[in-house]
Design an enzyme around this catalytic site. Structure first.
Site, short mmCIF file in Angstrom:
data_model
loop_
_atom_site.label_atom_id
_atom_site.label_comp_id
_atom_site.label_asym_id
_atom_site.label_seq_id
_atom_site.Cartn_x
_atom_site.Cartn_y
_atom_site.Cartn_z
N LYS A 42 0.66 -1.01 0.08
CA LYS A 42 -0.07 -0.44 -0.13
C LYS A 42 0.78 1.20 0.19
O LYS A 42 0.53 2.44 -0.61
CB LYS A 42 -1.06 -0.04 0.95
CG LYS A 42 -1.99 -1.12 1.27
CD LYS A 42 -3.16 -0.68 2.50
CE LYS A 42 -4.28 -1.85 2.24
NZ LYS A 42 -3.79 -3.36 1.49
N GLU A 60 -3.55 7.37 8.51
CA GLU A 60 -4.41 7.39 7.21
C GLU A 60 -5.59 8.13 8.34
O GLU A 60 -5.94 7.77 9.55
CB GLU A 60 -4.97 7.17 6.67
CG GLU A 60 -4.35 6.39 5.54
CD GLU A 60 -4.52 4.94 4.31
OE1 GLU A 60 -4.02 5.47 2.97
OE2 GLU A 60 -6.17 5.48 4.76
N HIS A 119 -14.92 -6.69 7.56
CA HIS A 119 -13.90 -6.23 6.21
C HIS A 119 -13.80 -6.84 5.06
O HIS A 119 -13.04 -6.58 4.19
CB HIS A 119 -12.77 -5.14 5.61
CG HIS A 119 -12.80 -4.68 7.25
ND1 HIS A 119 -12.82 -3.59 7.37
CD2 HIS A 119 -12.39 -5.08 8.68
CE1 HIS A 119 -12.65 -2.95 8.74
NE2 HIS A 119 -12.35 -3.37 9.85
N ARG A 140 -5.15 -8.18 -10.47
CA ARG A 140 -6.31 -9.76 -10.56
C ARG A 140 -7.80 -9.33 -10.72
O ARG A 140 -8.25 -7.87 -11.14
CB ARG A 140 -6.12 -10.82 -9.84
CG ARG A 140 -6.67 -10.20 -8.45
CD ARG A 140 -6.99 -10.60 -6.79
NE ARG A 140 -6.87 -10.82 -5.75
CZ ARG A 140 -8.47 -9.88 -5.02
NH1 ARG A 140 -9.27 -10.02 -6.45
NH2 ARG A 140 -8.27 -9.39 -4.68
#
Length: 499
Positions: free
Chosen positions: A118, A202, A237, A294
């Site tokens: 990330k 974040e 999630h 993908r």
């Protein structure tokens, strides 16, 4: 680049079968790999050839990249399609496939590596005008410095694992007092899950939507986006209900997100099928989250609204063919919804539920698609993801697609295990979903297991009771007739022996 004549599908279950179907339509032979637990799986029977690669655990079978490559070469395959999960986002595997002289049906190892982390992804896209969530773009090395940045961003903040996914290594911090403890937990969890303890922070978006953009790129520099998928209905999630298009995006925001997704793809010289995920706040401001290099589980809803077969496009791109269409050739037609049918008990915190499929009857009819790889009598293995099927409906409007999905859920008959069908029906009938206002907190805000214990109306109760009486009477009558036939046969046999 040589023509692809035979593909080994390095996966199992529904995605393996789905890839093989597109390959067959293209006149391409297929090879299935399977573990001992999947010996009788439909994808094994469907393939032109099949080879067992090991015991049930994925670490002893589907994750054995070098063995899979060896079998591909032994059986004369030209290419390997990884599907999703397992080795699909493993840059090392993609490189080994290419080094073995085979075609990897997916992006370059470079793209997978850049977007697989990330932090490196954020660093790669920041020069391409892609909106980023306020936060750090380097791993946290100093707790005091991280605290200072958190104060500047403003609480709540989110600590995220750099190499993470599926919610692992992710911690929400509401105040400065909790920062150090949550940081330690996130680092420990990230190290345990991914072998990489790097984390970053974040700003936490409090009422987020999860919206992703499907992109396609060829090896000649052409890139297009195939619009968005709304993926905000999640548990732990992980997505459970997806749809295309989103009920809340305006044409202007859709175009801006599409262009940003193309920017992300350009940042890593991307080719193949990929998905750029965004987090969207309640003012419809969007921020780059990550890129999945993908095919996605939810790709069928995009196929339904665009008329494009994404697997065929992947194969053509891997063969070196240029895209046969441009951005202006794409448009949204109708609405599609997908639900993931998991072998889980929604009344017990969505815990996996294994067992034998005593009954398994798929829904049918116009606008209904089922991607699965199970049949009546099969066992749900404990070794893999508990998804049984993907149920997709398509109609000319969102309202009709919802109504069609509810009908299809009611028609889907599965016994022997608990499934998420009742939960998905609950979602589709909820006002928050119907209005399109829902966000990723839908489950924790609106769902309680007791809400699945639906009470029948008096009329429904009467009909059910009447049906019960009819079934009982029919059963009793059949039993009596069988008894009389057996008695008559016994008497006949007795008379024959007697004479």
């Amino acid at each position: 680049m040589p023509e692809i004549k035979k593909i080994l599908v390095a996966n199992r279950g529904e995605i393996s079968l789905r890839i093989m179907r597109s390959a067959k339509e293209m006149g391409i032979k297929t090879v299935a790999v399977f573990s001992e637990a999947d010996r009788f799986s439909p994808h094994v029977r469907f393939a032109d050839e099949a080879v067992c690669i090991g015991p049930p655990p994925s670490s002893s079978s589907y994750l054995l990249g070098e063995k899979i490559i060896e079998e591909a070469k032994n059986l004369g395959a030209d290419a390997i399609h990884p599907g999703y999960g397992f080795l699909s986002e493993n840059a090392s595997f993609a490189q080994k496939v290419q080094d073995a002289g085979l075609i990897f049906i997916g992006p370059s190892p470079f793209s997978i590596e850049v977007m697989g982390d990330k932090l490196s992804a954020k660093q790669a896209v920041k020069d391409f005008g892609v909106p980023l969530v306020p936060g750090t773009d380097e791993p946290i090395t100093s707790i005091p410095e991280a605290k200072k940045i958190a104060l500047e961003i403003g609480y709540p903040i989110l600590i995220k694992a750099s190499a993470g996914g599926g919610g692992k290594g992710m911690r929400i911090v509401e105040s400065e007092e909790d920062f150090e403890e949550q940081m330690q937990r996130a680092v420990s969890e990230a190290q345990s899950a991914f072998g990489n303890g790097s984390v970053f922070i974040e700003k936490f978006i409090t009422s987020p939507k999860h919206i992703e953009i499907q992109i396609l790129g060829d090896q000649h520099g052409n890139l297009v986006y195939l619009f968005e998928r709304e993926c905000s209905i999640q548990r732990r999630h992980q997505k459970v209900v997806e749809e295309a298009p989103s009920a809340t995006l305006t044409p202007e925001i859709r175009e801006a997100m599409g262009k940003a997704a193309v920017g992300v793809a350009k940042a890593c010289d991307y080719y193949g099928a990929g998905t750029v995920e965004f987090i969207v706040d309640n003012q419809l401001n969007f921020y780059f989250l990550e890129m999945n290099t993908r095919l996605q589980v939810e790709h069928p809803v995009t196929e339904m609204i665009t008329g494009k077969d994404l697997v065929k496009e992947q194969i053509l791109i891997a063969s070196g063919k240029p895209l046969s269409f441009g951005q202006d050739d794409l448009q949204i037609n109708g609405h599609a919804i997908e639900i993931r049918v998991y072998a889980e008990n929604p009344k017990n915190n969505f815990l996996p539920d294994i067992g034998k499929l005593s009954t398994y009857i798929r829904p049918q009819g116009p606008g209904v698609r089922v991607d699965d790889a199970f049949e009546k009598g099969m066992d749900i293995p404990i070794y893999y993801d508990p998804m049984i099927a993907k149920l997709i409906t398509f109609a000319e409007s969102r309202e009709k697609a919802i109504a069609r999905m509810i009908r299809a859920i009611d028609e889907y008959q599965i016994t022997g295990i608990e499934t998420t069908l009742s939960f998905c029906r609950f979602v589709l009938q909820h006002e928050e979903f119907i209005s399109g206002k829902f966000d990723t907190k839908f489950v924790e805000t609106f769902f309680e297991p007791k809400k699945l214990n639906i009470k029948l109306t008096q009329e429904e109760t009467s009909i059910t009771a009447a049906l019960g009486v009819m079934i009982f009477e029919k059963s009793r009558k059949n039993h009596q007739e069988n008894k009389e036939k057996k008695l008559a046969a016994a008497n006949s046999n007795w008379n024959k022996r007697k004479h």
